[in-house]
Motif scaffolding. Structure first.
Motif, PDB file in Angstrom:
ATOM      1  N   GLU A 238      45.843  47.770  34.562  1.00 35.25           N
ATOM      2  CA  GLU A 238      44.780  47.231  33.624  1.00 35.25           C
ATOM      3  C   GLU A 238      45.797  45.968  32.749  1.00 35.25           C
ATOM      4  N   ARG A 241      45.890  43.186  35.071  1.00 33.99           N
ATOM      5  CA  ARG A 241      44.438  42.632  35.465  1.00 33.99           C
ATOM      6  C   ARG A 241      44.022  41.662  33.675  1.00 33.99           C
ATOM      7  N   GLY A 246      41.366  39.203  34.110  1.00 32.79           N
ATOM      8  CA  GLY A 246      40.677  40.371  34.566  1.00 32.79           C
ATOM      9  C   GLY A 246      40.843  40.445  36.472  1.00 32.79           C
ATOM     10  N   HIS A 247      41.633  39.860  36.872  1.00 40.70           N
ATOM     11  CA  HIS A 247      41.291  39.542  38.375  1.00 40.70           C
ATOM     12  C   HIS A 247      42.465  40.558  39.318  1.00 40.70           C
ATOM     13  N   GLY A 248      43.707  40.352  38.589  1.00 41.46           N
ATOM     14  CA  GLY A 248      44.946  40.888  39.289  1.00 41.46           C
ATOM     15  C   GLY A 248      45.732  39.785  39.649  1.00 41.46           C
ATOM     16  N   ASP A 270      44.711  40.779  43.064  1.00 43.65           N
ATOM     17  CA  ASP A 270      43.578  40.407  43.066  1.00 43.65           C
ATOM     18  C   ASP A 270      42.904  40.669  44.400  1.00 43.65           C
TER      19      ASP A 270
END
Length: 361
Positions: A238, A241, A246-248, A270
């Motif tokens: 988390e 991300r 928020g994707h990775g 991601d």
């Protein structure tokens, strides 16, 4: 006439290493004799000592080394006494199916010296990764000795022979980090920090260091980490991300090599991202992942062998980057020690107190 030299030997499974006198032969065809100047203490040496690689005891430890060629055997070209070299544990043969397909960094028949180095009683020694450089002199295949700029001090230069090259190459070659990529590196020891340095040099816009030790995370910023995550008290998936919209991350490098870190890395990417494993696992370790996740998340899962490097091409480049100030090899050298201090260096390594102890001869 064999050379009598002092060397560090792992005589039996799990026993403390011993400083012994060994016999090193003059080089035969295709071999060179190297006077070792410095050799890093790598986790792989500890794996040999503990029997985690194989049980071909006694081992002559040490493989992360720089030195000067003392003599060359018949048929050796391109090398001469006095040349300053870094030793490589991969010497592409040029003839195996991988070399013939233009992939010499995967060579399946890498060369080593043919003649054995031995104990005084004639017992053959198994040199770690075909090198055996915790010794005043060692015998290697000519292809394992790569000439580099002699202005690089040996304590730093030798480290590209294994750990630094493995981590740097995991980012630059295996992970193919490019300009603007986001990268997460799990494990901030020597290999992980080299991956961080490689990602930074390759142009990554965000390099996230993940570890459970704040001291190591602080050190990672020296090599180019832009952000740090202590995964002891924070969910690293988390956290990464959160640092990547928020994707990775585009590329995740697991420099630890444990099932739990591999799983973290898998979900830290991601979609269609790349996971590179460069940390060496133990033989009994297993990983289980939902097959649907393997399919639906896409991307690439790669293992990095020696950073997928070609020593003759890459070692001089890394040394040039060191001498120009772009690659901080000196930062990896925590301490310099004598040959008889290798066992204590293993203890410091286990405790995470050093990036590299380096034997200076």
């Amino acid at each position: 006439m064999p050379h009598e030299v002092h060397a560090v030997v792992a005589a039996e499974h799990g026993a403390p290493v011993e400083l012994q006198t060994i016999l090193v032969p003059d080089p035969g065809p295709g071999e060179v004799l190297v006077a070792v100047q410095a050799c890093g203490v790598c986790h792989t040496d500890l794996h040999y000592r503990d029997g985690a690689i194989n049980d071909e005891f006694p081992f002559l430890l040490g493989h992360e080394a720089a030195g000067v060629i003392e003599s060359v055997g018949p048929g050796v070209t391109g090398l001469a006494p006095g040349d300053y070299v870094v030793l490589a544990w991969r010497a592409p043969c040029g003839n195996c199916r991988s070399c013939r397909r233009g992939r010499p960094w995967y060579c399946f028949d890498s060369g080593n010296a043919t003649q054995p180095m031995t104990l005084r009683d004639g017992t053959p020694l198994a040199p770690a990764l075909g090198i055996g450089a915790f010794a005043e002199k060692t015998l290697v295949a000519a292809g394992q000795a790569v000439k580099v700029d002699p202005n690089a001090r040996p304590e730093a230069a030798g480290l590209i022979g294994c750990g630094v090259m493995a981590g740097y190459g995991a980012a630059v070659h295996t992970g193919a980090v490019g300009s603007g990529d986001t990268v997460a590196v799990i494990g901030c020891g020597g290999v992980g920090n080299a991956a961080i340095a490689g990602a930074s040099i390759a142009g990554a816009r965000r390099v996230i260091a993940v570890d459970i030790d704040d001291r190591k995370l602080d050190g990672a910023t020296r090599f180019g980490a832009t952000h740090t995550v202590n995964s002891r008290g924070t969910d690293p998936i988390e956290a990464v991300r959160g640092l990547t919209g928020g994707h990775g991350a585009d590329v995740v490098i697991d420099a630890v090599g444990r099932p739990e870190t591999y799983r973290q890395g898998f979900y830290m990417r991601d979609l269609a991202g790349t996971l590179v494993q460069v940390g060496v696992p133990e033989p009994d370790m297993r990983i289980e992942l939902p097959l649907l996740d393997l399919f639906s998340r896409g991307g690439a899962l790669k293992s990095s062998w020696y950073g997928d490097c070609l020593p003759s091409r890459d070692f001089p480049v890394l040394i040039d980057r060191y001498l120009s100030g772009r690659l901080d090899l000196d930062g990896f050298v925590t301490e310099t020690i004598a040959l008889d201090e290798v066992e204590s260096a293993f203890d410091k390594m286990r405790d995470g107190r050093v990036l590299r102890s380096v034997v200076v001869l």
